[in-house]
Motif scaffolding. Structure first.
Motif, PDB file in Angstrom:
ATOM      1  N   GLY A  50       0.800  -1.079  -0.004  1.00  0.00           N
ATOM      2  CA  GLY A  50      -0.156  -0.002  -0.030  1.00  0.00           C
ATOM      3  C   GLY A  50       0.698   1.198  -0.039  1.00  0.00           C
ATOM      4  O   GLY A  50       0.180   2.496   0.109  1.00  0.00           O
ATOM      5  N   ARG A  51       2.272   1.278  -0.172  1.00  0.00           N
ATOM      6  CA  ARG A  51       3.087   2.412  -0.017  1.00  0.00           C
ATOM      7  C   ARG A  51       3.750   2.309  -1.422  1.00  0.00           C
ATOM      8  O   ARG A  51       4.145   1.331  -1.919  1.00  0.00           O
ATOM      9  CB  ARG A  51       3.788   2.624   0.937  1.00  0.00           C
ATOM     10  N   GLY A 177      -8.628   7.986   6.913  1.00  0.00           N
ATOM     11  CA  GLY A 177      -8.381   7.089   5.921  1.00  0.00           C
ATOM     12  C   GLY A 177      -8.787   7.057   4.370  1.00  0.00           C
ATOM     13  O   GLY A 177      -8.150   6.346   3.667  1.00  0.00           O
ATOM     14  N   HIS A 400       3.027  14.005   2.803  1.00  0.00           N
ATOM     15  CA  HIS A 400       2.771  12.926   1.838  1.00  0.00           C
ATOM     16  C   HIS A 400       1.915  13.129   0.984  1.00  0.00           C
ATOM     17  O   HIS A 400       1.755  12.577  -0.017  1.00  0.00           O
ATOM     18  CB  HIS A 400       2.596  11.724   2.518  1.00  0.00           C
ATOM     19  N   PRO A 409       1.823   6.988   1.140  1.00  0.00           N
ATOM     20  CA  PRO A 409       0.877   6.105   0.863  1.00  0.00           C
ATOM     21  C   PRO A 409       0.731   6.082  -0.721  1.00  0.00           C
ATOM     22  O   PRO A 409       0.584   7.026  -1.349  1.00  0.00           O
ATOM     23  CB  PRO A 409      -0.309   6.736   1.463  1.00  0.00           C
ATOM     24  N   ASP A 411      -1.396   6.452  -3.275  1.00  0.00           N
ATOM     25  CA  ASP A 411      -2.614   6.993  -3.727  1.00  0.00           C
ATOM     26  C   ASP A 411      -2.288   7.781  -5.070  1.00  0.00           C
ATOM     27  O   ASP A 411      -1.408   8.756  -5.189  1.00  0.00           O
ATOM     28  CB  ASP A 411      -3.209   8.146  -2.785  1.00  0.00           C
ATOM     29  N   ALA A 436      -3.983   3.448  -1.447  1.00  0.00           N
ATOM     30  CA  ALA A 436      -3.035   2.295  -0.796  1.00  0.00           C
ATOM     31  C   ALA A 436      -2.871   1.085  -1.731  1.00  0.00           C
ATOM     32  O   ALA A 436      -3.039   0.187  -1.594  1.00  0.00           O
ATOM     33  CB  ALA A 436      -3.575   1.905   0.495  1.00  0.00           C
TER      34      ALA A 436
END
Length: 457
Positions: A50-51, A177, A400, A409, A411, A436
């Motif tokens: 997820g990163r 989240g 971030h 993350p 995204d 993620a």
């Protein structure tokens, strides 16, 4: 959002041959990566658990990892909306602005707020706006919240600030989240000279928000020079300092060159030692002031470390509007001059389908595309994406957000466009949003959700 069968199911995989604007690569372009003529880097993006993992030149990522080939298409981070009004959104149908001008917007908003804004109404409209932003690929939002003193409603009193901030705290928790939310108290600046202003500052502090307001008096409009501006700013900054609150203000949202609140805010920032903790939105009149005056104000803004947010779609809609007359200017702040002076400038969405702006869909990609055209952020295009990514993220203290960097993350917004020109030229309803590292299975909500009706499809 479309399904993504081409994305590997593995917890670690590579997006090969992505094209990423260098403006989003805040740790620098990977050594050896090729840059195209628009300032976009050809890279491979490793995603693990997820990163973001290592970013490498296109074609150099580990061959043993599962991969999806983007074939030179654009990969952007989720974008950042540093100035919006989730509490006002989607009220235009029930309380329209008859002329579309600022005075009509103020009066229509006041009427709508007094009549409708209980917790249920706010909750429904704010959730709708957040669902739109989520589907479009927005990762962080700073929303201003109308926080006027209680007014009459059906013979009773409703504490609007407490109601609005209570719903905001609910939304912030419910969306944690998915979208990072920040809140700013919004009230005419003269409210801070009263005991209510102190109570509002306490409410904002208790809600982990920012103190804010508009540099015009209650019931008034932006324009001219407010005689009490220095004393009112001193009061606001004093309340902010006592509670360790950052400041975010609506400033000079007018075409009157005599409106000089931005200079007053810069002076107050320096007077109170608040450098680097103040954001000012709009600042439209600065574009119409004599060059020497504007240059001096810009220099003071730079000295004070003030960040500027421009709202191009809404300001072009509102400013210089008169029935039966074509506007003579675009209504926006002098963004290029501010940036040339080294002042951080972000683009944001502002209002959405309310009395201040009848359109919009909480889509920051649409906003930055419009901003390029309105503000002439092209020729070259390379720097424009930063105004909806790392610049507003830094203003919000989110290291971030709005970037693609190792350890952050994973995204992303994956776009069916190979160049920045193609990004700006088309709306890209077929974008793919990843959070993620996984696709977001969300569509923009049907408008029927605002009224509890069922959509026909």
């Amino acid at each position: 959002m479309p399904d993504s069968p081409f994305l590997p199911e593995a917890s670690a995989f590579v997006l090969r041959n992505a094209r990423v604007p260098a403006a989003f690569l805040t740790d620098g372009v990977p050594a050896g990566a090729l840059l195209d003529a628009e300032g976009c880097a050809a890279i491979d993006i490793v995603i693990a658990d997820g990163r973001f993992g290592p970013l490498r030149p296109a074609g150099s990522s580990p061959q043993e990892l599962p991969a999806a080939d983007l074939a030179g298409r654009q990969a952007w981070p989720r974008l950042v909306d540093g100035h919006t009004h989730l509490d006002k959104g989607h009220t235009v149908a029930r309380t329209p602005n008859p002329d579309g001008d600022f005075a009509g917007a103020r009066d229509a908003t006041s009427a709508d707020r007094t009549r409708y804004w209980d917790a249920e109404d706010l909750r429904r409209r704010m959730a709708f706006g957040l669902a739109c932003a989520w589907a479009h690929g927005t990762g962080a939002i700073r929303t201003h919240l109308d926080s006027q003193e209680s007014g009459p409603e059906g013979g009773s009193q409703r504490d609007q600030a407490a109601t609005s901030w209570g719903v905001f705290r609910e939304m912030r928790e419910a969306w944690a989240g998915r979208i990072t939310l920040q809140g700013v108290g919004l009230t005419p600046i003269d409210a801070y000279a009263t005991d209510y202003g102190r109570r509002l500052a306490d409410l904002i502090a208790d809600s982990d928000g920012l103190i804010g307001g508009v540099t015009r008096p209650t019931g008034g409009l932006h324009g001219g020079a407010l005689a009490e501006i220095d004393a009112l700013l001193d009061r606001l900054f004093g309340l902010a300092r006592d509670r360790n609150l950052d400041v975010d203000l609506h400033v000079d949202e007018t075409g009157d060159p005599a409106a000089t609140s931005l200079d007053a805010v810069a002076r107050a920032t320096l007077r109170h030692g608040y450098e680097g903790r103040v954001t000012c939105g709009h600042c439209c009149s600065l574009a119409l002031q004599p060059e020497a005056q504007a240059t001096a104000t810009i220099a003071r803004v730079k000295q004070a470390g003030i960040r500027i947010v421009t709202l191009p779609t809404v300001n072009m809609y509102l400013q210089d509007r008169q029935r039966g007359r074509t506007p003579r200017w675009r209504g926006v702040a002098p963004v290029q001059e501010l940036m040339a002076a080294g002042i951080p400038v972000a683009v944001a969405g502002d209002n959405c389908r309310d009395a201040f702006y009848a359109y919009g869909d909480h889509d920051m990609l649409d906003t930055i595309r419009a901003a390029v055209r309105i503000l002439h952020l092209d020729h070259p295009l390379a720097g424009a994406p930063a105004l909806a990514g790392p610049v507003p993220a830094a203003m919000m203290g989110l290291p971030h957000a709005g970037t693609i960097r190792e350890g952050a993350p994973a995204d992303l917004i994956l776009l069916p466009a190979r160049s920045l020109n193609e990004v700006v030229a088309r709306a890209h309803a077929d974008r793919l949003v990843l959070v993620a590292g996984r696709p977001v299975a969300a569509r923009v909500p049907a408008y029927e959700a605002l009224t509890g009706e069922t959509a026909p499809w």
